[in-house]
Design a protein around this motif. Structure first.
Motif, PDB file in Angstrom:
ATOM      1  N   GLY A 297       0.798  -1.217   0.000  1.00  0.00           N
ATOM      2  CA  GLY A 297       0.000   0.000   0.000  1.00  0.00           C
ATOM      3  C   GLY A 297       0.827   1.263   0.000  1.00  0.00           C
ATOM      4  N   TYR A 298       2.035   1.203   0.588  1.00  0.00           N
ATOM      5  CA  TYR A 298       2.955   2.339   0.578  1.00  0.00           C
ATOM      6  C   TYR A 298       3.878   2.285  -0.640  1.00  0.00           C
ATOM      7  CZ  TYR A 298       1.715   2.587   5.580  1.00  0.00           C
ATOM      8  OH  TYR A 298       1.059   2.678   6.777  1.00  0.00           O
ATOM      9  N   ARG A 299       4.259   1.071  -1.030  1.00  0.00           N
ATOM     10  CA  ARG A 299       5.285   0.921  -2.060  1.00  0.00           C
ATOM     11  C   ARG A 299       4.867   1.504  -3.404  1.00  0.00           C
ATOM     12  NH1 ARG A 299       6.027  -4.157  -1.258  1.00  0.00           N
ATOM     13  NH2 ARG A 299       4.786  -4.953  -2.995  1.00  0.00           N
ATOM     14  N   GLN A 300       3.581   1.449  -3.711  1.00  0.00           N
ATOM     15  CA  GLN A 300       3.141   1.947  -5.019  1.00  0.00           C
ATOM     16  C   GLN A 300       3.366   3.454  -5.168  1.00  0.00           C
ATOM     17  OE1 GLN A 300      -0.988   0.976  -5.280  1.00  0.00           O
ATOM     18  NE2 GLN A 300      -1.572   2.149  -3.471  1.00  0.00           N
ATOM     19  N   ASN A 301       3.503   4.153  -4.047  1.00  0.00           N
ATOM     20  CA  ASN A 301       3.784   5.593  -4.087  1.00  0.00           C
ATOM     21  C   ASN A 301       5.179   5.897  -3.554  1.00  0.00           C
ATOM     22  OD1 ASN A 301       1.109   6.313  -4.997  1.00  0.00           O
ATOM     23  ND2 ASN A 301       0.395   5.893  -2.918  1.00  0.00           N
ATOM     24  N   GLY A 302       6.071   4.914  -3.620  1.00  0.00           N
ATOM     25  CA  GLY A 302       7.397   5.059  -3.036  1.00  0.00           C
ATOM     26  C   GLY A 302       8.308   5.997  -3.814  1.00  0.00           C
ATOM     27  N   THR A 303       9.217   6.635  -3.089  1.00  0.00           N
ATOM     28  CA  THR A 303      10.218   7.535  -3.650  1.00  0.00           C
ATOM     29  C   THR A 303      11.544   7.283  -2.947  1.00  0.00           C
ATOM     30  OG1 THR A 303       8.579   9.263  -4.109  1.00  0.00           O
ATOM     31  CG2 THR A 303      10.888   9.956  -4.007  1.00  0.00           C
ATOM     32  N   PHE A 304      12.629   7.233  -3.714  1.00  0.00           N
ATOM     33  CA  PHE A 304      13.967   7.160  -3.135  1.00  0.00           C
ATOM     34  C   PHE A 304      14.432   8.567  -2.788  1.00  0.00           C
ATOM     35  CE2 PHE A 304      14.237   3.041  -5.377  1.00  0.00           C
ATOM     36  CZ  PHE A 304      14.839   2.266  -4.393  1.00  0.00           C
ATOM     37  N   VAL A 305      15.096   8.700  -1.645  1.00  0.00           N
ATOM     38  CA  VAL A 305      15.696   9.976  -1.237  1.00  0.00           C
ATOM     39  C   VAL A 305      17.157   9.711  -0.893  1.00  0.00           C
ATOM     40  CG1 VAL A 305      15.650  11.887   0.398  1.00  0.00           C
ATOM     41  CG2 VAL A 305      13.504  10.857  -0.359  1.00  0.00           C
ATOM     42  N   MET A 306      18.057  10.465  -1.516  1.00  0.00           N
ATOM     43  CA  MET A 306      19.495  10.304  -1.271  1.00  0.00           C
ATOM     44  C   MET A 306      20.210  11.551  -1.750  1.00  0.00           C
ATOM     45  SD  MET A 306      20.342   7.572  -4.341  1.00  0.00           S
ATOM     46  CE  MET A 306      18.804   6.668  -4.118  1.00  0.00           C
ATOM     47  N   ASN A 307      21.484  11.695  -1.405  1.00  0.00           N
ATOM     48  CA  ASN A 307      22.228  12.853  -1.895  1.00  0.00           C
ATOM     49  C   ASN A 307      22.958  12.517  -3.193  1.00  0.00           C
ATOM     50  OD1 ASN A 307      24.646  11.538  -1.250  1.00  0.00           O
ATOM     51  ND2 ASN A 307      25.040  12.756   0.585  1.00  0.00           N
ATOM     52  N   ARG A 308      23.671  13.489  -3.701  1.00  0.00           N
ATOM     53  CA  ARG A 308      24.315  13.353  -5.011  1.00  0.00           C
ATOM     54  C   ARG A 308      25.344  12.222  -5.027  1.00  0.00           C
ATOM     55  NH1 ARG A 308      29.012  15.659  -6.415  1.00  0.00           N
ATOM     56  NH2 ARG A 308      28.917  17.001  -4.580  1.00  0.00           N
ATOM     57  N   LYS A 309      26.142  12.101  -3.962  1.00  0.00           N
ATOM     58  CA  LYS A 309      27.185  11.076  -3.942  1.00  0.00           C
ATOM     59  C   LYS A 309      26.593   9.667  -3.902  1.00  0.00           C
ATOM     60  CE  LYS A 309      30.742  13.966  -1.810  1.00  0.00           C
ATOM     61  NZ  LYS A 309      31.634  14.162  -0.636  1.00  0.00           N
ATOM     62  N   ALA A 310      25.527   9.496  -3.133  1.00  0.00           N
ATOM     63  CA  ALA A 310      24.878   8.181  -3.090  1.00  0.00           C
ATOM     64  C   ALA A 310      24.257   7.850  -4.437  1.00  0.00           C
ATOM     65  CB  ALA A 310      23.822   8.159  -1.986  1.00  0.00           C
ATOM     66  N   GLN A 311      23.681   8.861  -5.080  1.00  0.00           N
ATOM     67  CA  GLN A 311      23.091   8.630  -6.397  1.00  0.00           C
ATOM     68  C   GLN A 311      24.166   8.253  -7.417  1.00  0.00           C
ATOM     69  OE1 GLN A 311      19.740  10.708  -9.332  1.00  0.00           O
ATOM     70  NE2 GLN A 311      20.566  11.844  -7.605  1.00  0.00           N
ATOM     71  N   SER A 312      25.339   8.846  -7.287  1.00  0.00           N
ATOM     72  CA  SER A 312      26.433   8.503  -8.186  1.00  0.00           C
ATOM     73  C   SER A 312      26.845   7.046  -8.018  1.00  0.00           C
ATOM     74  CB  SER A 312      27.632   9.424  -7.912  1.00  0.00           C
ATOM     75  OG  SER A 312      28.716   9.101  -8.742  1.00  0.00           O
ATOM     76  N   ALA A 313      26.766   6.535  -6.771  1.00  0.00           N
ATOM     77  CA  ALA A 313      27.143   5.145  -6.520  1.00  0.00           C
ATOM     78  C   ALA A 313      26.134   4.175  -7.127  1.00  0.00           C
ATOM     79  CB  ALA A 313      27.282   4.904  -5.020  1.00  0.00           C
ATOM     80  N   VAL A 314      24.840   4.436  -6.950  1.00  0.00           N
ATOM     81  CA  VAL A 314      23.831   3.492  -7.443  1.00  0.00           C
ATOM     82  C   VAL A 314      23.658   3.602  -8.954  1.00  0.00           C
ATOM     83  CG1 VAL A 314      22.626   3.522  -5.234  1.00  0.00           C
ATOM     84  CG2 VAL A 314      21.876   5.054  -7.057  1.00  0.00           C
ATOM     85  N   ARG A 315      24.161   4.677  -9.536  1.00  0.00           N
ATOM     86  CA  ARG A 315      24.032   4.851 -10.981  1.00  0.00           C
ATOM     87  C   ARG A 315      24.778   3.753 -11.757  1.00  0.00           C
ATOM     88  NH1 ARG A 315      25.568  10.376 -11.706  1.00  0.00           N
ATOM     89  NH2 ARG A 315      23.411  10.964 -11.313  1.00  0.00           N
ATOM     90  N   LYS A 316      25.735   3.119 -11.135  1.00  0.00           N
ATOM     91  CA  LYS A 316      26.524   2.083 -11.801  1.00  0.00           C
ATOM     92  C   LYS A 316      25.859   0.712 -11.770  1.00  0.00           C
ATOM     93  CE  LYS A 316      31.004   4.252 -10.716  1.00  0.00           C
ATOM     94  NZ  LYS A 316      30.545   5.429  -9.974  1.00  0.00           N
ATOM     95  N   PHE A 317      24.788   0.537 -10.995  1.00  0.00           N
ATOM     96  CA  PHE A 317      24.201  -0.786 -10.792  1.00  0.00           C
ATOM     97  C   PHE A 317      23.365  -1.226 -11.997  1.00  0.00           C
ATOM     98  CE2 PHE A 317      24.076  -0.063  -5.904  1.00  0.00           C
ATOM     99  CZ  PHE A 317      25.463  -0.156  -5.876  1.00  0.00           C
ATOM    100  N   LYS A 318      23.393  -2.553 -12.253  1.00  0.00           N
ATOM    101  CA  LYS A 318      22.606  -3.150 -13.338  1.00  0.00           C
ATOM    102  C   LYS A 318      21.732  -4.262 -12.784  1.00  0.00           C
ATOM    103  CE  LYS A 318      26.111  -2.557 -16.980  1.00  0.00           C
ATOM    104  NZ  LYS A 318      26.854  -3.280 -18.042  1.00  0.00           N
ATOM    105  N   ASP A 319      20.685  -4.599 -13.542  1.00  0.00           N
ATOM    106  CA  ASP A 319      19.876  -5.751 -13.164  1.00  0.00           C
ATOM    107  C   ASP A 319      20.454  -7.012 -13.808  1.00  0.00           C
ATOM    108  OD1 ASP A 319      19.117  -5.755 -15.842  1.00  0.00           O
ATOM    109  OD2 ASP A 319      17.126  -4.922 -15.467  1.00  0.00           O
ATOM    110  N   ALA A 320      19.764  -8.143 -13.634  1.00  0.00           N
ATOM    111  CA  ALA A 320      20.280  -9.425 -14.128  1.00  0.00           C
ATOM    112  C   ALA A 320      20.387  -9.449 -15.648  1.00  0.00           C
ATOM    113  CB  ALA A 320      19.376 -10.556 -13.645  1.00  0.00           C
ATOM    114  N   GLN A 321      19.623  -8.614 -16.333  1.00  0.00           N
ATOM    115  CA  GLN A 321      19.663  -8.558 -17.799  1.00  0.00           C
ATOM    116  C   GLN A 321      20.663  -7.531 -18.314  1.00  0.00           C
ATOM    117  OE1 GLN A 321      16.532  -8.699 -16.084  1.00  0.00           O
ATOM    118  NE2 GLN A 321      16.784 -10.906 -16.448  1.00  0.00           N
TER     119      GLN A 321
END
Length: 415
Positions: A297-321
């Motif tokens: 019920g909460y997840r459908q309206n979910g938002t990630f909150v992080m700063n610029r450096k954390a966003q730079s780190a997750v920007r490199k991640f890929k899924d299984a495909q």
């Protein structure tokens, strides 16, 4: 400061150009990062030149995203008078004229007369007079455009100093029963309440006598523009890290507990399994765990909150495909997404470090409440910084978590 509101006007040509440039740069970033990963697989060590190339493109990506966000914020700023269906109302015109006289020349008689008519005090504890309704609305709209947490949180306007919200610690009992079966008496709920006191937020823009004497200058627009950044920066910090003493309580300042042992009054956390970083293998799995720690019920309206450096780190991640989990905005004026959920950049979120709570995910509209007390006040001070005129501008704002099950935090720790 990233784009902070989903409501945007039609994209301008400048926004379209910036959006296309952002997508082109992200394509170059993907290629460079793929080259980096291939080099790691071949050599089992990083190639310094490729690492530097990825870092340069990542920095360029951040610059272009900031330009696009600034253009989007600018496009969303309405001009005063766009909501004045009752612009011919004599009382509004009188207040506007009296306020303009006070700001430009210090003439107070008009405002005193109006506030006596309204049966309100002529000045607050620190003096000053309330701004016109149009200026107050304009300041609120500008804050919603550039204050990242305000844009995604619940907001309530109050007329008193504290907002009290009741909640049930235990709910009504319920069950199934046949048409003729005996009905057992149900338990009554146990109620408690949360307090959200409004603290004073202030800014002090300065004007030259020449600016105030220039009748071509829209003084109300000038005031709104001068205080917006100061208010937004102070709010942004308080809504994230504030301790609740004379300021709102930030969501990262609440007591936390492992999500498996979650209880009301505390925020649930998911540990990355590694102090100060993501796991070396399958690092994105902890982001999936964070998302699914939130109920549907909460997840459908979910938002990630992080700063610029954390966003730079997750920007490199890929899924299984092999697809990148972070994606640039789909349209000019939109938001970047992570695993299809919008990303809000709040620079007051902590950098990734041992034990840090650097990434939040949740339905902030239901999870975090901001209370705005009605009225923005201005005190004109022509003496403290001659020849400049200072305008001590105050508004009262509070905030805190209202639903402890609606926000989850990622903790960069072994457990």
């Amino acid at each position: 400061m990233t784009l902070a509101s989903p409501e945007t006007k039609a994209a301008t040509p400048e926004m379209q150009v910036a959006h296309e440039a952002l997508h082109d740069t992200f394509a170059a970033y993907r290629d460079a990062n793929d080259e980096r990963l291939s080099a790691l697989e071949r050599r089992a060590s990083a190639d310094v030149l490729i690492e530097e190339k990825v870092a340069r493109i990542d920095a360029a990506l951040e610059r272009q995203r900031a330009v696009l966000d600034e253009l989007a914020v600018k496009a969303r700023r309405p001009q005063l008078g766009t909501e004045t269906a009752d612009a011919g109302d004599a009382a509004r015109r009188e207040h506007k004229a009296a306020f303009d006289a006070y700001v430009r020349s210090g003439e107070t008689s008009g405002l005193k007369r109006l506030e006596r008519k309204a049966l309100s005090a002529g000045s607050g504890a620190d003096g000053g007079y309330t701004v016109t309704a149009e200026v107050e609305r304009e300041i609120g709209r500008r804050l919603a455009a550039i204050s990242p947490i305000r844009a995604i949180s619940g907001v309530r306007e109050i007329s008193l100093g504290t907002y009290k919200k009741p909640f049930m610690t235990t709910g009504f009992s319920a069950g199934w029963v046949s048409e003729t079966g005996a009905r057992a008496q149900t338990n009554t709920p146990t109620l408690d309440e949360l307090d959200f006191p409004a603290a004073e937020l202030y800014a002090m823009p300065a004007a030259t006598p020449t600016l105030l004497e220039d009748s071509a200058v829209d003084i109300e627009q000038w005031i709104a523009a001068e205080v917006e950044t100061a208010f937004a920066e102070q709010e942004g910090t308080a809504f994230v890290t504030g301790d609740g003493n004379g300021k709102p309580k930030g969501f990262t300042a609440y007591e936390t507990v492992a999500n498996s042992a979650w209880e009301w009054g505390k925020l649930g956390v998911i540990a990355t399994g590694q102090a100060g970083g993501f796991p070396a293998t399958s690092p994105s799995d902890v982001l999936i765990d964070l998302v699914y720690a939130l109920r549907a019920g909460y997840r459908q309206n979910g938002t990630f909150v992080m700063n610029r450096k954390a966003q730079s780190a997750v920007r490199k991640f890929k899924d299984a495909q092999g697809a990148y989990l972070w994606q640039p905005p789909a349209s000019a004026g939109g938001r970047a997404t992570l695993m299809t959920f919008p990303v809000v950049e709040a620079e007051d979120m902590p950098d990734i470090a041992a034990g840090s709570l650097s990434i939040a995910f949740g339905d902030f509209r239901r999870g975090y409440l901001i209370v705005d007390r009605q009225g923005v006040r201005i005190l004109r001070d022509p003496y403290s910084a001659k020849p400049y005129v200072l305008f001590y501008t105050t508004k009262r704002v509070g905030g805190g978590v209202q639903d402890f099950d609606a926000i989850k935090l990622l903790k960069f720790a072994a457990s």
